[in-house]
Design an enzyme around this catalytic site. Sequence first.
Site, short mmCIF file in Angstrom:
data_model
loop_
_atom_site.label_atom_id
_atom_site.label_comp_id
_atom_site.label_asym_id
_atom_site.label_seq_id
_atom_site.Cartn_x
_atom_site.Cartn_y
_atom_site.Cartn_z
N MET A 1 0.84 -1.21 0.00
CA MET A 1 0.00 0.00 0.00
C MET A 1 0.87 1.26 0.00
O MET A 1 0.40 2.36 0.31
CB MET A 1 -0.95 -0.01 1.20
CG MET A 1 -1.93 -1.19 1.13
SD MET A 1 -3.48 -0.88 1.94
CE MET A 1 -2.94 -0.65 3.62
N HIS B 1 9.05 -3.47 3.40
CA HIS B 1 8.71 -3.73 2.00
C HIS B 1 9.96 -4.09 1.20
O HIS B 1 9.94 -5.00 0.38
CB HIS B 1 8.09 -2.47 1.37
CG HIS B 1 6.82 -2.02 2.01
ND1 HIS B 1 6.68 -0.78 2.60
CD2 HIS B 1 5.61 -2.62 2.15
CE1 HIS B 1 5.45 -0.65 3.06
NE2 HIS B 1 4.78 -1.74 2.82
N ASP C 1 1.96 -9.39 8.82
CA ASP C 1 0.50 -9.55 8.67
C ASP C 1 0.23 -11.05 8.57
O ASP C 1 -0.18 -11.56 7.51
CB ASP C 1 0.03 -8.82 7.42
CG ASP C 1 0.29 -7.32 7.53
OD1 ASP C 1 -0.54 -6.62 8.10
OD2 ASP C 1 1.38 -6.87 7.09
N GLN D 1 -3.09 -12.48 7.38
CA GLN D 1 -3.26 -12.19 5.96
C GLN D 1 -2.58 -13.27 5.11
O GLN D 1 -3.11 -13.69 4.08
CB GLN D 1 -2.67 -10.82 5.65
CG GLN D 1 -2.58 -10.46 4.19
CD GLN D 1 -2.20 -9.00 4.00
OE1 GLN D 1 -3.04 -8.13 4.08
NE2 GLN D 1 -0.93 -8.73 3.75
P1 AMP Z 1 1.43 -2.88 3.50
O1 AMP Z 1 1.98 -1.87 2.56
O2 AMP Z 1 1.52 -2.49 4.93
O3 AMP Z 1 0.07 -3.40 3.08
O4 AMP Z 1 2.39 -4.15 3.39
C1 AMP Z 1 2.70 -4.74 2.15
C2 AMP Z 1 3.44 -6.03 2.41
O5 AMP Z 1 4.62 -5.75 3.14
C3 AMP Z 1 2.61 -7.02 3.24
O6 AMP Z 1 2.85 -8.34 2.76
C4 AMP Z 1 3.19 -6.83 4.62
O7 AMP Z 1 3.07 -7.97 5.44
C5 AMP Z 1 4.65 -6.55 4.30
N1 AMP Z 1 5.27 -5.84 5.42
C6 AMP Z 1 4.83 -4.71 6.03
N2 AMP Z 1 5.64 -4.39 7.07
C7 AMP Z 1 6.59 -5.35 7.12
C8 AMP Z 1 7.70 -5.61 7.97
N3 AMP Z 1 8.00 -4.81 8.99
N4 AMP Z 1 8.46 -6.68 7.72
C9 AMP Z 1 8.17 -7.52 6.69
N5 AMP Z 1 7.14 -7.35 5.86
C10 AMP Z 1 6.35 -6.27 6.06
#
Ligand code: AMP
Length: 294
Positions: A30, A37, A150, A153
């Site tokens: 997102m 990310h 997540d 998810q």
């Molecule tokens: P988001 O932009 O928050 O929807 O996250 C996009 C992807 O990045 C999802 O698969 C999240 O689980 C992963 N993600 C977000 N934060 C982290 C983190 N701290 N470590 C690893 N993966 C992450």
Amino acid sequence: MYHITALADMKAFSRQARLTGKKLAFVPTMGALHEGHLSLVGRAKEGCDAVVVSVFVNPTQFGLEEDLARYPQDLAGDIEILSPLRVDVLFSPSAADMYPQGFETFVAPGSLAASLEGACRPCHFRGVATVVLKLFNIVRPDVAYFGQKDFQQTLVVQRLIEDLNLDVQLIVCPIAREPDGLARSSRNAYMSASERQAALVLHRSLRRAEELFRAGETKAGRILEEIQKVLATEPQAKVDYVALVEPTRLQPVALVTPGSLALVAARIGAIRLIDNTFLGSPGRYDDPRRTGRP
Ligand code: AMP
């Protein structure tokens, strides 16, 4: 790096990649990209020939009371961060293209989506499953990379892949943390200095759980009590849930065994944070070839 916004252009790129025999990786996000990310992007680059990163703040996964309007968006910053990484495509579709007038078909995830995040955010996983399926159909990746942060998810998406016969391999990557232990999140930047300090209590409470388990405690009730006790030391933290579950069906456990998962969700001011850890089996997802299938 191509910056693609039109769905048809994304499909065309993907068709071309398939024709030339490339293994295509996909990292859905997102935006407001951070090291978490980028760790997914790193894994994607290692494992595949071409990498597509999507940035799409998906409106259907936010409840009416939630922070959709305030969710951080910085496409220019995201482009800057991704450019040196030699990602092949940044795909940032518009909400109007993803959900045009007349859109009315949703994916309804089952029991895996009911508890924890699903209980706090009733339509969240319906929105997640719907947008993930749409993005998979547009990008047509061979492998998709998701974060353990997540965790629920990842289970919902793995179920989606199996139940709807999608030809995508899911790889779950470990949680990237700030040096002080806070799980990296797009929302972290929006905390005041005092909220940022308060947010550390999530990680601290999980560390306490790990410590207890390592010291021989196996009663889930006792460990949960201790997690709550640590969380209660931080007056700014409003706890949504604390849970100890087995990591395939997310059923609560009475006795903790190696590989049980501890999860917390709490609000610090207006920011909602989540975190989790496997007890007694660090590095569960450290091998990049492991899938989300527990
Ligand atoms: P988001 O932009 O928050 O929807 O996250 C996009 C992807 O990045 C999802 O698969 C999240 O689980 C992963 N993600 C977000 N934060 C982290 C983190 N701290 N470590 C690893 N993966 C992450």
